[in-house]
Each structure stands twice: as C-alpha cells, then as structure tokens.
Design a protein around this motif. Structure first.
Motif, PDB file in Angstrom:
ATOM      1  N   ALA A   1      12.317   8.554  -6.393  1.00  0.00           N
ATOM      2  CA  ALA A   1      11.026   8.908  -7.321  1.00  0.00           C
ATOM      3  C   ALA A   1      10.056   9.680  -6.491  1.00  0.00           C
ATOM      4  CB  ALA A   1      10.530   7.737  -7.680  1.00  0.00           C
ATOM      5  N   GLU A   2       9.738   9.091  -5.226  1.00  0.00           N
ATOM      6  CA  GLU A   2       8.671  10.095  -4.370  1.00  0.00           C
ATOM      7  C   GLU A   2       8.933  11.389  -4.247  1.00  0.00           C
ATOM      8  OE1 GLU A   2       5.549   9.175  -4.124  1.00  0.00           O
ATOM      9  OE2 GLU A   2       5.515   6.944  -3.329  1.00  0.00           O
ATOM     10  N   ASN A   3      10.394  11.566  -3.895  1.00  0.00           N
ATOM     11  CA  ASN A   3      10.877  12.923  -3.771  1.00  0.00           C
ATOM     12  C   ASN A   3      10.890  13.883  -4.962  1.00  0.00           C
ATOM     13  OD1 ASN A   3      11.756  13.567  -0.958  1.00  0.00           O
ATOM     14  ND2 ASN A   3      12.694  11.466  -1.100  1.00  0.00           N
TER      15      ASN A   3
ATOM     16  N   GLU B   1      -0.552  13.379  -0.441  1.00  0.00           N
ATOM     17  CA  GLU B   1      -0.565  11.993  -0.291  1.00  0.00           C
ATOM     18  C   GLU B   1       1.364  11.530  -0.606  1.00  0.00           C
ATOM     19  OE1 GLU B   1      -4.759   9.975  -1.427  1.00  0.00           O
ATOM     20  OE2 GLU B   1      -3.433  10.156  -3.030  1.00  0.00           O
ATOM     21  N   THR B   2       1.658  11.966  -1.453  1.00  0.00           N
ATOM     22  CA  THR B   2       3.168  11.828  -1.781  1.00  0.00           C
ATOM     23  C   THR B   2       3.890  12.210  -0.768  1.00  0.00           C
ATOM     24  OG1 THR B   2       2.518  12.014  -4.218  1.00  0.00           O
ATOM     25  CG2 THR B   2       4.654  12.156  -3.651  1.00  0.00           C
ATOM     26  N   LYS B   3       3.778  13.301  -0.127  1.00  0.00           N
ATOM     27  CA  LYS B   3       4.599  13.654   1.114  1.00  0.00           C
ATOM     28  C   LYS B   3       4.562  12.559   2.077  1.00  0.00           C
ATOM     29  CE  LYS B   3       4.533  18.524   0.248  1.00  0.00           C
ATOM     30  NZ  LYS B   3       4.063  19.866   0.616  1.00  0.00           N
ATOM     31  N   ASP B   4       3.195  12.044   2.368  1.00  0.00           N
ATOM     32  CA  ASP B   4       3.038  10.885   3.267  1.00  0.00           C
ATOM     33  C   ASP B   4       3.793   9.699   2.809  1.00  0.00           C
ATOM     34  OD1 ASP B   4       1.420  12.443   4.867  1.00  0.00           O
ATOM     35  OD2 ASP B   4      -0.476  11.573   3.967  1.00  0.00           O
ATOM     36  N   HIS B   5       3.944   9.603   1.616  1.00  0.00           N
ATOM     37  CA  HIS B   5       4.717   8.257   0.921  1.00  0.00           C
ATOM     38  C   HIS B   5       6.204   8.375   1.338  1.00  0.00           C
ATOM     39  CE1 HIS B   5       1.478   7.949  -2.494  1.00  0.00           C
ATOM     40  NE2 HIS B   5       1.002   7.841  -1.160  1.00  0.00           N
ATOM     41  N   VAL B   6       6.787   9.681   1.414  1.00  0.00           N
ATOM     42  CA  VAL B   6       7.909   9.969   1.708  1.00  0.00           C
ATOM     43  C   VAL B   6       8.065   9.512   3.045  1.00  0.00           C
ATOM     44  CG1 VAL B   6       9.900  11.610   2.049  1.00  0.00           C
ATOM     45  CG2 VAL B   6       8.514  11.729  -0.199  1.00  0.00           C
TER      46      VAL B   6
ATOM     47  N   TYR C   1       4.258   3.383 -12.781  1.00  0.00           N
ATOM     48  CA  TYR C   1       5.559   3.172 -12.116  1.00  0.00           C
ATOM     49  C   TYR C   1       5.577   2.973 -10.814  1.00  0.00           C
ATOM     50  CZ  TYR C   1      10.592   3.576 -11.023  1.00  0.00           C
ATOM     51  OH  TYR C   1      11.718   3.262 -10.724  1.00  0.00           O
ATOM     52  N   GLU C   2       4.991   3.788 -10.032  1.00  0.00           N
ATOM     53  CA  GLU C   2       4.881   3.485  -8.564  1.00  0.00           C
ATOM     54  C   GLU C   2       4.306   2.175  -8.218  1.00  0.00           C
ATOM     55  OE1 GLU C   2       4.744   7.678  -6.226  1.00  0.00           O
ATOM     56  OE2 GLU C   2       3.221   7.583  -7.820  1.00  0.00           O
ATOM     57  N   ILE C   3       3.096   1.932  -9.155  1.00  0.00           N
ATOM     58  CA  ILE C   3       2.454   0.564  -8.460  1.00  0.00           C
ATOM     59  C   ILE C   3       3.104  -0.403  -8.616  1.00  0.00           C
ATOM     60  CG2 ILE C   3       0.657  -0.810  -9.566  1.00  0.00           C
ATOM     61  CD1 ILE C   3      -1.160   2.052  -9.957  1.00  0.00           C
TER      62      ILE C   3
ATOM     63  N   GLU D   1      -0.540   0.299   2.179  1.00  0.00           N
ATOM     64  CA  GLU D   1      -1.089   1.736   2.201  1.00  0.00           C
ATOM     65  C   GLU D   1      -0.923   2.737   1.105  1.00  0.00           C
ATOM     66  OE1 GLU D   1      -1.084   3.990   6.043  1.00  0.00           O
ATOM     67  OE2 GLU D   1      -0.989   1.757   6.971  1.00  0.00           O
ATOM     68  N   THR D   2       0.558   2.657   0.907  1.00  0.00           N
ATOM     69  CA  THR D   2       0.796   3.699  -0.405  1.00  0.00           C
ATOM     70  C   THR D   2       0.296   2.923  -1.570  1.00  0.00           C
ATOM     71  OG1 THR D   2       2.904   4.407   1.043  1.00  0.00           O
ATOM     72  CG2 THR D   2       2.688   4.591  -1.437  1.00  0.00           C
ATOM     73  N   LEU D   3       0.422   1.727  -1.553  1.00  0.00           N
ATOM     74  CA  LEU D   3       0.086   1.039  -2.963  1.00  0.00           C
ATOM     75  C   LEU D   3      -1.352   1.421  -3.284  1.00  0.00           C
ATOM     76  CD1 LEU D   3       0.598  -0.754  -5.540  1.00  0.00           C
ATOM     77  CD2 LEU D   3       0.051  -2.632  -4.026  1.00  0.00           C
TER      78      LEU D   3
ATOM     79  N   GLU E   1      -3.253   3.948  -2.406  1.00  0.00           N
ATOM     80  CA  GLU E   1      -3.183   5.424  -2.650  1.00  0.00           C
ATOM     81  C   GLU E   1      -2.868   5.598  -3.982  1.00  0.00           C
ATOM     82  OE1 GLU E   1      -3.005   7.166   1.568  1.00  0.00           O
ATOM     83  OE2 GLU E   1      -1.432   7.596   0.391  1.00  0.00           O
ATOM     84  N   GLU E   2      -1.769   4.991  -4.646  1.00  0.00           N
ATOM     85  CA  GLU E   2      -1.455   5.072  -5.929  1.00  0.00           C
ATOM     86  C   GLU E   2      -2.469   4.676  -6.839  1.00  0.00           C
ATOM     87  OE1 GLU E   2       1.065   6.823  -5.583  1.00  0.00           O
ATOM     88  OE2 GLU E   2       2.572   6.146  -4.728  1.00  0.00           O
ATOM     89  N   LYS E   3      -2.992   3.463  -6.557  1.00  0.00           N
ATOM     90  CA  LYS E   3      -4.094   2.697  -7.386  1.00  0.00           C
ATOM     91  C   LYS E   3      -5.210   3.825  -7.592  1.00  0.00           C
ATOM     92  CE  LYS E   3      -2.787  -2.113  -7.077  1.00  0.00           C
ATOM     93  NZ  LYS E   3      -3.064  -3.574  -6.456  1.00  0.00           N
TER      94      LYS E   3
HETATM   95 FE    FE Z   1       3.606   7.841  -4.034  1.00  0.00          FE
END
Ligand code: FE
Ligand code: FE
Length: 165
Positions: free
Chosen positions: A24-26, A54-59, A114-116, A140-142, A144-146
């Motif tokens: 999903a992140e990709n 941020e999404t690239k950091d999530h990956v 979805y991500e949350i 940390e990722t959660l 950022e999504e929120k």
């Molecule tokens: Fe994400």
C-alpha cells in the motif's frame, strides 16, 4: 494476496499485514504525484507533496522492520488500496476544479484511514508478539498518518468546501 493457508499463527499474520501495508505505501508513493498535479488548491497540492516525502519514509521504516525480522521486504497485493487509488484516478477527471479538490481530499482521507487501521493493528500485533522494538517506528508512522488526516479535515473545512458548491 497471501493465500489464507499460508497463515497459521499470529506471527505469520503480522508478517502478512506488514507485506500488505508495504504494498500500500509503495502504491501511495506512485499515486501522490498525480494527485498533487491534479489538485488545484495550492495548500492541497503542497499537502500531497509533503505527504509524499513522509510516505517514502514510511517505506524506509518498513524496510528496516523487515530487516530486523530477518525477512525480505516484499509487498503482497492489497486490493483495498488499489480500489481506493482507482477511485482517485476516476475522480481526478472532474471538470470543476473546486469540486475535484473536494473529491481528492476525501479520497486522500480514505487512504489515511486505511493506513491508520493497518498501523493500529500492526502495533497491537507487535506488542502481543513481543516485538517491542518495532512498536516505536510503527507508532511514528501512525502519528504522521493521523496528522495528515487531521490536516485534510482542517483544509477541507476552512478552504476547499467553502469554494465548492
Ligand atoms: Fe503511509
Ligand atoms: Fe499516509
């Protein structure tokens, strides 16, 4: 998608869920540039560009999590995110710019929700499985999504929806 008979215990379900969110992140990394390009509201456009970083950091965070588990970083097809992105592709062709922005912001919030839900589950599984070291990066990722979801709500209410009627 992982076949259900490949999943026998919570550890395997945890790994499957990591592969699902990795896919999903990709997919989101690929979709966000188009969403930024299609947005007409400057703040929305900027928001999509910021969340792309941020999404690239999530990956990368997921890459490190797979590594610490000694597993290859790989995705498993997630039809849910594919469906949401497909909706974004369709609605990005709405002619009226302001209405299109309202549509793009609403789809982006569906992505964040979805991500949350996925990260919330992963944190609970990691705790249960004793992967205490994985809880913090997932949190940390959660967060950022929120924060992205909250920013989208604010932007919709303060600007986008005022211009679209
Ligand atoms: Fe994400
Ligand atoms: Fe996100």
């Amino acid at each position: 998608m992982t076949s259900p008979n490949q999943i026998h215990n919570l550890e395997e379900l945890f790994l499957h869920t990591l592969e699902d969110i990795y896919f999903a992140e990709n997919a989101i990394v690929k979709a966000l540039p188009t969403m930024a390009q299609k947005a007409t509201n400057g703040e929305l456009k900027h928001g999509f560009e910021t969340h792309l970083k941020e999404t690239k950091d999530h990956v990368s965070r997921l890459d490190r999590i797979f590594k610490s588990l000694g597993k290859p970083a790989k995705g498993t097809t997630c039809p849910a995110i594919e469906g949401i992105i497909e909706e974004a592709d369709e609605l990005a062709d709405i002619r009226d710019g302001q209405v299109k922005d309202a549509a793009l912001a609403s789809i982006a919030q569906a992505v964040e929700h979805y991500e949350i839900s996925r990260y919330g589950t992963l944190i609970a599984f990691a705790r249960r499985l004793g992967h205490d070291d994985l809880v913090q990066p997932l949190e940390e990722t959660l967060s950022e999504e929120k924060a992205t979801d909250a920013k989208l709500t604010k932007l919709s209410e303060s600007s986008i929806l005022k211009k679209s009627a």
